[in-house]
Design a protein around this motif. Sequence first.
Motif, PDB file in Angstrom:
ATOM      1  N   CYS A  11       0.781  -1.386  -0.021  1.00 18.66           N
ATOM      2  CA  CYS A  11      -0.216  -0.206  -0.052  1.00 18.66           C
ATOM      3  C   CYS A  11       0.847   1.287  -0.017  1.00 18.66           C
ATOM      4  O   CYS A  11       1.749   1.394   0.760  1.00 18.66           O
ATOM      5  CB  CYS A  11      -0.823   0.130   1.214  1.00 18.66           C
ATOM      6  SG  CYS A  11      -1.779   1.641   1.502  1.00 18.66           S
ATOM      7  N   CYS A  14       0.173   3.013   3.794  1.00 21.61           N
ATOM      8  CA  CYS A  14       0.253   2.289   5.108  1.00 21.61           C
ATOM      9  C   CYS A  14       1.260   1.037   4.804  1.00 21.61           C
ATOM     10  O   CYS A  14       1.800   0.774   5.981  1.00 21.61           O
ATOM     11  CB  CYS A  14      -0.977   1.818   5.849  1.00 21.61           C
ATOM     12  SG  CYS A  14      -1.653   0.042   5.037  1.00 21.61           S
ATOM     13  N   CYS A  54      -6.374  -1.769  -0.094  1.00 24.33           N
ATOM     14  CA  CYS A  54      -5.651  -2.151   0.989  1.00 24.33           C
ATOM     15  C   CYS A  54      -6.747  -2.318   2.143  1.00 24.33           C
ATOM     16  O   CYS A  54      -7.694  -1.835   2.647  1.00 24.33           O
ATOM     17  CB  CYS A  54      -4.859  -0.753   1.570  1.00 24.33           C
ATOM     18  SG  CYS A  54      -4.262  -1.281   3.018  1.00 24.33           S
ATOM     19  N   CYS A  57      -6.126   0.039   5.337  1.00 27.60           N
ATOM     20  CA  CYS A  57      -6.493   1.685   5.424  1.00 27.60           C
ATOM     21  C   CYS A  57      -7.479   1.817   4.270  1.00 27.60           C
ATOM     22  O   CYS A  57      -8.088   2.913   4.375  1.00 27.60           O
ATOM     23  CB  CYS A  57      -5.474   2.646   5.199  1.00 27.60           C
ATOM     24  SG  CYS A  57      -4.788   2.342   3.491  1.00 27.60           S
TER      25      CYS A  57
HETATM   26 ZN   LIG Z   1      -2.898   0.635   3.505  1.00 30.20          ZN
END
Ligand SMILES: [Zn+2]
Length: 427
Positions: A11, A14, A54, A57
């Motif tokens: 990601c 994150c 993701c 997040c």
């Molecule tokens: Zn993420």
Amino acid sequence: MSITNVTQTSCRFCGNPLRHTFVDLGMSPLAESWLKPSQLHRMEPFYPLHVYVCERCFLVQLEEFESPDHIFSDYAYFSSYSETWLQHARTYVEMAVERFGLNRESQVIEIASNDGYLLRNFVAKGIRVLGIEPAANIATVAVEKGVPTLVKFFGEQTACQLVSEGTQADLVLGNNVLAHVPELNDFVRGLKILLKPQGTITMEFPHLMQLMARNEFDTIYHEHFSYLSFTTVEAVFAAHGLALYDVEELPTHGGSLRIYACHTEDSWKPISQRARDLKSREKAAGFTRLDTYLSFPEKVKETKRKLLDFLIRAKREGKAVAAYGAPGKAVTLLNYCGVRSDFIEYTVDVSPYKQGLFMPGIHIPIFHPDKIKETKPDYVVILPWNLKDEIMRQMAHIGEWGAEFVVPIPEVTLYSPSLSEKIAAQA
Ligand SMILES: [Zn+2]
């Protein structure tokens, strides 16, 4: 629930590994890689348009792919914005000057400022501006028009350089840039550095909730790395010490958000009711649950089937089908659907830079809009569906020979020109 193979990609916010497909549109050429006639017999580069979500997040994002160097810095320059968009810029400037109390002492900085079409409205009011634009040829045009412009990519480094030279902004703005930055964290860190203690950042980007609700999957293309909800953007900004204190929902680009951000420490800007409302609406709509995102691919496949159904039927009936516009989104749509000049004979575009060229991948030729009057097709497919009302007004004369408009997104819909005349009368 479809789970794709584990990839190496992680990601861009994150760092979590990306395991879940949001939608896979297959291999597609770059949206703005228009072809000259001499290039039609050469090999063309295609890159994956595989979008992941993701699970940690919920940032919806294009997987990383081997990107050519020219993807960001060598934009073809199109001087003609639509009148709708220019008006949008003027209205924004009026609002910003009043709401933020900007004056001759203020500094406005726009990221991805293009040819200065927006900033020149601030210049006219005597407000200091700086544009930051990575494409040198476009920046030159801006400077010639009296808009000081720095030729740079924006991120932490550029922000630090400006601050060290004594430049910080009362207002930092960016329209359709947040979704396009590959290094999302570096970009937002830069915003934090560039902003004065009491300053405001406004960013506009297509709203993921609208993309899904209105089925605008053709707005997925290689330069568009992130597909953003308010909730996820709030998390990204918070991670870098910025708070979203207000938001507006705009009709532009098929449904966009304009977020208002300040330093987390700036206690003068309370969180607005509409920011709180939007966050709860996104939660209620399932944007904090993985299965919401995983339901999208089937909707996209059904759209392809409906468009092909229409085109197959029209061609079997011996109808002539042309298109209007050659926006980047049409490259995604037509390549994904496998629609070539066997279905849509040609398209037209007002931009002289595109006329005489061919759409990448599908090789549909692009002509001057007069071609429609000359050939009198039975159907005109409006590819920039976000401008459909404007285009139907301009092209209402196709009704003279009984032609109809076709808008492919959110699903194939026919409009008769007499109806669009009614739309014009109401406007
Ligand atoms: Zn993420």
